[in-house]
Write an enzyme that holds these catalytic residues in place. Sequence first.
Site, PDB file in Angstrom:
ATOM      1  NE  ARG A 155      51.858   5.697  62.055  1.00 12.35           N
ATOM      2  CZ  ARG A 155      51.536   6.988  61.908  1.00 12.35           C
ATOM      3  NH1 ARG A 155      52.055   7.708  60.928  1.00 12.35           N
ATOM      4  NH2 ARG A 155      50.705   7.549  62.761  1.00 12.35           N
ATOM      5  CG  ASP A 164      54.462  -3.594  59.234  1.00 13.70           C
ATOM      6  OD1 ASP A 164      54.205  -3.636  60.456  1.00 13.70           O
ATOM      7  OD2 ASP A 164      54.142  -2.651  58.493  1.00 13.70           O
ATOM      8  NE  ARG A 192      48.131  -3.355  75.152  1.00 14.35           N
ATOM      9  CZ  ARG A 192      49.197  -3.745  74.441  1.00 14.35           C
ATOM     10  NH1 ARG A 192      49.099  -4.740  73.576  1.00 14.35           N
ATOM     11  NH2 ARG A 192      50.360  -3.161  74.599  1.00 14.35           N
ATOM     12  CG  ASP A 194      50.568  -5.393  70.259  1.00 15.40           C
ATOM     13  OD1 ASP A 194      51.071  -5.219  71.372  1.00 15.40           O
ATOM     14  OD2 ASP A 194      51.229  -5.742  69.242  1.00 15.40           O
ATOM     15  CG  HIS A 198      54.550   0.260  65.140  1.00 17.24           C
ATOM     16  ND1 HIS A 198      55.798   0.684  64.770  1.00 17.24           N
ATOM     17  CD2 HIS A 198      54.544   0.245  66.493  1.00 17.24           C
ATOM     18  CE1 HIS A 198      56.537   0.905  65.857  1.00 17.24           C
ATOM     19  NE2 HIS A 198      55.785   0.646  66.920  1.00 17.24           N
ATOM     20  CD  GLU A 231      51.746  -0.768  72.956  1.00 23.83           C
ATOM     21  OE1 GLU A 231      52.689  -0.939  73.739  1.00 23.83           O
ATOM     22  OE2 GLU A 231      51.758  -1.201  71.793  1.00 23.83           O
ATOM     23  CG  ASN A 294      52.763  -1.823  79.683  1.00 30.72           C
ATOM     24  OD1 ASN A 294      53.960  -2.041  79.872  1.00 30.72           O
ATOM     25  ND2 ASN A 294      52.311  -1.402  78.530  1.00 30.72           N
ATOM     26  NE  ARG A 328      46.754  -1.707  81.406  1.00 32.48           N
ATOM     27  CZ  ARG A 328      47.270  -1.465  80.201  1.00 32.48           C
ATOM     28  NH1 ARG A 328      46.643  -1.850  79.105  1.00 32.48           N
ATOM     29  NH2 ARG A 328      48.422  -0.838  80.077  1.00 32.48           N
TER      30      ARG A 328
END
Length: 481
Positions: A155, A164, A192, A194, A198, A231, A294, A328
């Site tokens: 994270r 980050d 969505r 991304d 994280h 995600e 994907n 999807r």
Amino acid sequence: FKNPNYTPGHDVMVHLFEWTWSDIAVECERFLGPKGYAGVQVSPVQENVVVPKRPWWERYQTISYQWTTRSGNETQFRDMVTRCNKAGVRIYVDVIINHMSANPENLLKERKTASGTGNSTADLGARNYSAVPYNNSDFHAPCSIDNWNDPFQVRNCELVGLHDLDQKEEYVRGKIVEFLNKIIDAGVAGIRVDAAKHIWPGDLSVIYSRLHNLSIDHDFLPETRPYIYQEVIDMGSEVISKHEYNSLGAVTEFRYGLEVTSGIRGEKSLKWFKNIGEEWGLLADKDALIFIDNHDTQRHPGVLTHKEPRLYKVAVAFMLAHPYGKPRIMSSFSFENSDQGPPADSLGNLLSPLGENNNTNGCADGWICEHRWRQIVNMVEFRNVAAKEPICEWWDNWNNQIAFSRGSRAFVAINADQLNLNRRIKTCLPEGVYCDVISGNLEGKSCTGKKLVIDADGFANVNITMGEEDYVVAVHINVSF
Ligand code: LM2
Ligand code: CA
């Protein structure tokens, strides 16, 4: 946040990877709406760093929250959303809120000042993104993710070197919320998220709680929350689990496509797939966004994609026929190496898949348009017609020949064995003559494909010869004639 807000009777989303806003608007009006697609996942709207040779992944390196990318500008984006909504097709935006860009030495070689697709500039090395603005203090101290079983690293360190953001900081939260709310106010139905894995779930929870309801100016009902699908890649081998996120919103279920692929490749007998879903350790039905491939996985070896069309079409047909999850469809451009960007002219402008006269058959200039393949688009209607009906009369030969109905509305058979399938099978459909939507279309009163006759007892003679290009038969009540 788990309701996709589809228009009633629609159930399938398509990812029009790297399409322009103006092409998507046309596709909504001419193809997606009429064919019953429910929504489009669009590429990121936020401005990205221009990377030499224009790899597709430059769009995951944000330089500002302005809406200018190779897909178009803000006016074009708003026009697309309005036109797609009018066509009954919802828009979902891929949003990057974990990070900004990487260091310039990774991206630009000598140059230090980066410029973006909307001409914003940034001193990447100093983490100074003046067009937001963010500066060094808005980011976690640089470190790399070496141990994926350490939640702190995953994270708070940099995913492949991407700066980050610190979402614990109130200023950063505010900027992200402002960016997302502007998108929601433009009339989209969801996002969505991304790289959600994280970001700390607690920080996401705060951000989501501040999101606006969907826009009543775009005819959403009052108090409608956006669809949020996050995600999170959880194959079961790391400590961070999809279950840390599925209370916050929906989650991408990466194991689904992997399992179906192993079935289609013959590594796991199809007879087991009757109850694929929660009983397999997958997310609950209402939490799962499912897909065969994907834009990331299709660049990895072994993953089933448009490059193996015969198997791919069957995998997609199974996904759309079986009731689990929110499916999807991937719509790709062709590529030789995994970095290669979308079809563009020498100035870098994206080429149009629509070709001359915006035709809706083929697909021009290096685009694949899986979503237009007859075997795929016809199964989108199958799923809409099958609606929420449960599986009825599952049959299998103990191996890779399977068949089942969806209530009394739809029926599918697959022969993935090296044997002919030639057999009377019980369906749950009313007596009639039906047109197989895999091998053809029902055009008025004439069927260009195989016919399937269902007798008064519900039995049909199902014939699928081994080695056929398409080894699926699928019918539903809208194609009886
Ligand atoms: C995602 N999900 O969590 C996206 O689905 C995925 O496509 C993104 O990676 C990723 N998160 C970050 O948003 C892609 C691509 C990477 C690429 C990054 C950043 O898969 O290969 O990394 O976008 O553009 C590239 C280089 C990599 C380099 C990095 C930083 O491939 O070698 O790392 O840029 O310069 C030093
Ligand atoms: Ca992070």
